[in-house]
Design a protein around this motif. Structure first.
Motif, PDB file in Angstrom:
ATOM      1  N   ASP A 106       0.775  -1.240   0.000  1.00  0.00           N
ATOM      2  CA  ASP A 106       0.000   0.000   0.000  1.00  0.00           C
ATOM      3  C   ASP A 106       0.808   1.293   0.000  1.00  0.00           C
ATOM      4  OD1 ASP A 106       0.910  -0.061   2.597  1.00  0.00           O
ATOM      5  OD2 ASP A 106      -1.054  -0.022   3.530  1.00  0.00           O
ATOM      6  N   LEU A 107       2.131   1.220  -0.105  1.00  0.00           N
ATOM      7  CA  LEU A 107       2.919   2.448  -0.182  1.00  0.00           C
ATOM      8  C   LEU A 107       3.110   2.862  -1.632  1.00  0.00           C
ATOM      9  CD1 LEU A 107       5.827   1.921   2.389  1.00  0.00           C
ATOM     10  CD2 LEU A 107       3.765   3.298   2.658  1.00  0.00           C
ATOM     11  N   GLY A 108       2.959   4.152  -1.885  1.00  0.00           N
ATOM     12  CA  GLY A 108       3.295   4.703  -3.192  1.00  0.00           C
ATOM     13  C   GLY A 108       4.649   5.373  -3.075  1.00  0.00           C
ATOM     14  N   ARG A 109       4.723   6.613  -3.449  1.00  0.00           N
ATOM     15  CA  ARG A 109       5.956   7.380  -3.301  1.00  0.00           C
ATOM     16  C   ARG A 109       6.213   7.552  -1.805  1.00  0.00           C
ATOM     17  NH1 ARG A 109       8.693  11.324  -6.578  1.00  0.00           N
ATOM     18  NH2 ARG A 109       9.759  12.845  -5.263  1.00  0.00           N
ATOM     19  N   ALA A 110       7.351   7.028  -1.350  1.00  0.00           N
ATOM     20  CA  ALA A 110       7.645   7.082   0.084  1.00  0.00           C
ATOM     21  C   ALA A 110       9.156   7.032   0.304  1.00  0.00           C
ATOM     22  CB  ALA A 110       6.968   5.913   0.812  1.00  0.00           C
ATOM     23  N   LEU A 111       9.553   7.406   1.504  1.00  0.00           N
ATOM     24  CA  LEU A 111      10.961   7.421   1.876  1.00  0.00           C
ATOM     25  C   LEU A 111      11.555   6.016   1.908  1.00  0.00           C
ATOM     26  CD1 LEU A 111      10.890  10.053   4.751  1.00  0.00           C
ATOM     27  CD2 LEU A 111      11.799  10.370   2.434  1.00  0.00           C
ATOM     28  N   VAL A 112      12.863   5.967   1.701  1.00  0.00           N
ATOM     29  CA  VAL A 112      13.602   4.708   1.715  1.00  0.00           C
ATOM     30  C   VAL A 112      13.239   3.875   2.937  1.00  0.00           C
ATOM     31  CG1 VAL A 112      15.920   3.749   2.033  1.00  0.00           C
ATOM     32  CG2 VAL A 112      15.544   5.528   0.322  1.00  0.00           C
ATOM     33  N   LYS A 113      13.333   4.463   4.117  1.00  0.00           N
ATOM     34  CA  LYS A 113      13.096   3.716   5.358  1.00  0.00           C
ATOM     35  C   LYS A 113      11.694   3.102   5.374  1.00  0.00           C
ATOM     36  CE  LYS A 113      12.860   4.088  10.348  1.00  0.00           C
ATOM     37  NZ  LYS A 113      12.748   4.971  11.478  1.00  0.00           N
ATOM     38  N   ASP A 114      10.698   3.862   4.971  1.00  0.00           N
ATOM     39  CA  ASP A 114       9.318   3.360   4.981  1.00  0.00           C
ATOM     40  C   ASP A 114       9.151   2.179   4.022  1.00  0.00           C
ATOM     41  OD1 ASP A 114       8.633   5.339   6.833  1.00  0.00           O
ATOM     42  OD2 ASP A 114       8.047   6.750   5.254  1.00  0.00           O
ATOM     43  N   HIS A 115       9.713   2.306   2.821  1.00  0.00           N
ATOM     44  CA  HIS A 115       9.622   1.201   1.868  1.00  0.00           C
ATOM     45  C   HIS A 115      10.377  -0.024   2.368  1.00  0.00           C
ATOM     46  CE1 HIS A 115       7.271   2.327  -1.598  1.00  0.00           C
ATOM     47  NE2 HIS A 115       7.892   3.487  -1.712  1.00  0.00           N
ATOM     48  N   LEU A 116      11.542   0.184   2.960  1.00  0.00           N
ATOM     49  CA  LEU A 116      12.328  -0.969   3.412  1.00  0.00           C
ATOM     50  C   LEU A 116      11.675  -1.686   4.584  1.00  0.00           C
ATOM     51  CD1 LEU A 116      15.966   0.325   2.948  1.00  0.00           C
ATOM     52  CD2 LEU A 116      14.653  -1.222   1.472  1.00  0.00           C
ATOM     53  N   ILE A 117      11.038  -0.956   5.475  1.00  0.00           N
ATOM     54  CA  ILE A 117      10.295  -1.597   6.569  1.00  0.00           C
ATOM     55  C   ILE A 117       9.152  -2.433   5.990  1.00  0.00           C
ATOM     56  CG2 ILE A 117       8.726  -1.142   8.508  1.00  0.00           C
ATOM     57  CD1 ILE A 117      10.591   1.281   9.176  1.00  0.00           C
ATOM     58  N   ALA A 118       8.428  -1.856   5.023  1.00  0.00           N
ATOM     59  CA  ALA A 118       7.321  -2.586   4.397  1.00  0.00           C
ATOM     60  C   ALA A 118       7.844  -3.788   3.605  1.00  0.00           C
ATOM     61  CB  ALA A 118       6.524  -1.649   3.491  1.00  0.00           C
ATOM     62  N   LEU A 119       8.968  -3.608   2.907  1.00  0.00           N
ATOM     63  CA  LEU A 119       9.533  -4.705   2.123  1.00  0.00           C
ATOM     64  C   LEU A 119      10.045  -5.824   3.027  1.00  0.00           C
ATOM     65  CD1 LEU A 119      10.302  -5.977  -0.559  1.00  0.00           C
ATOM     66  CD2 LEU A 119      12.394  -4.560  -0.548  1.00  0.00           C
ATOM     67  N   ASP A 120      10.597  -5.476   4.172  1.00  0.00           N
ATOM     68  CA  ASP A 120      11.020  -6.500   5.127  1.00  0.00           C
ATOM     69  C   ASP A 120       9.817  -7.358   5.524  1.00  0.00           C
ATOM     70  OD1 ASP A 120      12.837  -7.843   6.969  1.00  0.00           O
ATOM     71  OD2 ASP A 120      11.858  -6.695   8.572  1.00  0.00           O
ATOM     72  N   ASN A 121       8.675  -6.733   5.733  1.00  0.00           N
ATOM     73  CA  ASN A 121       7.462  -7.485   6.070  1.00  0.00           C
ATOM     74  C   ASN A 121       6.993  -8.361   4.912  1.00  0.00           C
ATOM     75  OD1 ASN A 121       7.059  -6.753   8.772  1.00  0.00           O
ATOM     76  ND2 ASN A 121       6.249  -4.779   8.149  1.00  0.00           N
ATOM     77  N   VAL A 122       7.145  -7.874   3.686  1.00  0.00           N
ATOM     78  CA  VAL A 122       6.799  -8.691   2.515  1.00  0.00           C
ATOM     79  C   VAL A 122       7.697  -9.928   2.492  1.00  0.00           C
ATOM     80  CG1 VAL A 122       6.840  -8.795  -0.014  1.00  0.00           C
ATOM     81  CG2 VAL A 122       5.898  -6.767   1.145  1.00  0.00           C
ATOM     82  N   TYR A 123       9.002  -9.721   2.673  1.00  0.00           N
ATOM     83  CA  TYR A 123       9.930 -10.857   2.675  1.00  0.00           C
ATOM     84  C   TYR A 123       9.641 -11.822   3.833  1.00  0.00           C
ATOM     85  CZ  TYR A 123      13.096  -9.645  -1.154  1.00  0.00           C
ATOM     86  OH  TYR A 123      13.638  -9.411  -2.393  1.00  0.00           O
ATOM     87  N   LYS A 124       9.236 -11.296   4.982  1.00  0.00           N
ATOM     88  CA  LYS A 124       8.873 -12.197   6.092  1.00  0.00           C
ATOM     89  C   LYS A 124       7.778 -13.160   5.654  1.00  0.00           C
ATOM     90  CE  LYS A 124       9.769  -9.135  10.009  1.00  0.00           C
ATOM     91  NZ  LYS A 124       9.123  -8.284  11.029  1.00  0.00           N
ATOM     92  N   GLY A 125       6.768 -12.637   4.987  1.00  0.00           N
ATOM     93  CA  GLY A 125       5.666 -13.472   4.534  1.00  0.00           C
ATOM     94  C   GLY A 125       6.081 -14.462   3.464  1.00  0.00           C
TER      95      GLY A 125
END
Length: 175
Positions: A106-125
């Motif tokens: 659900d993130l669009g244009r966002a800061l590196v940190k925000d995307h990486l936190i969300a991507l870490d959760n994607v990889y967890k799944g």
């Protein structure tokens, strides 16, 4: 003329020699779940690549394309294994959305940190579900189990790359 669902079903008429049809069907179902997840991951990684901004932008932007390419290769390997076992790999946009058990990124244009936190959760799944698939495949198809094991090694390394951007000097993940 067959309906779309019928044309894309996994009614196995043949499978790999030495494998029974029931084991093949279960393996195909597991591999299709992994295929769906990796197709979604591939698109999510590219989405992040296009929309990440802020400090360390270029490092993250350039880190993601090799992951996209690698995950694309994984999807091809899975799809070809499904076909080898007598199944029909499903990779249409609708099939991906219909088969997902997770919410859309659900993130669009966002800061590196925000995307990486969300991507870490994607990889967890994705990685957690790959591990669950390994448990099931160990009982029915060592070839597919081996494929998923190799993919998981790469996926866990990609998650480590993401986490390295989020980790403090004491080893804690920032959130």
């Amino acid at each position: 003329m067959a309906k779309t669902g019928e044309a894309m079903s996994n009614n196995i008429e043949f499978t790999a020699p030495g494998m029974d049809n029931e084991s093949a069907k279960r393996t195909i179902d597991i591999l299709q779940q992994r295929l769906t997840a990796l197709l979604d991951l591939q698109l999510t990684l590219k989405h992040i690549h296009w929309n990440v901004v802020g400090p360390n932008f270029i490092g993250v932007h350039e880190m993601l394309d090799p992951q996209v390419d690698s995950v694309r290769g994984m999807t091809d390997t899975l799809a070809e294994r499904i076909a080898t076992l007598g199944g029909v790999p499903k990779g249409t946009p609708k099939s991906i959305v219909d088969a997902r058990s997770w919410d859309d990124y659900d993130l669009g244009r966002a800061l590196v940190k925000d995307h990486l936190i969300a991507l870490d959760n994607v990889y967890k799944g994705v990685n957690g579900d790959h591990r669950k698939a390994l448990e099931e495949l160990s009982e029915i198809d060592p070839v597919s189990e081996d494929m998923i094991t190799g993919q998981l090694a790469d996926l866990e390394q990609y998650q480590w790359f993401v986490r390295a951007h989020l980790e403090s000097s004491t080893g804690e993940l920032k959130s």
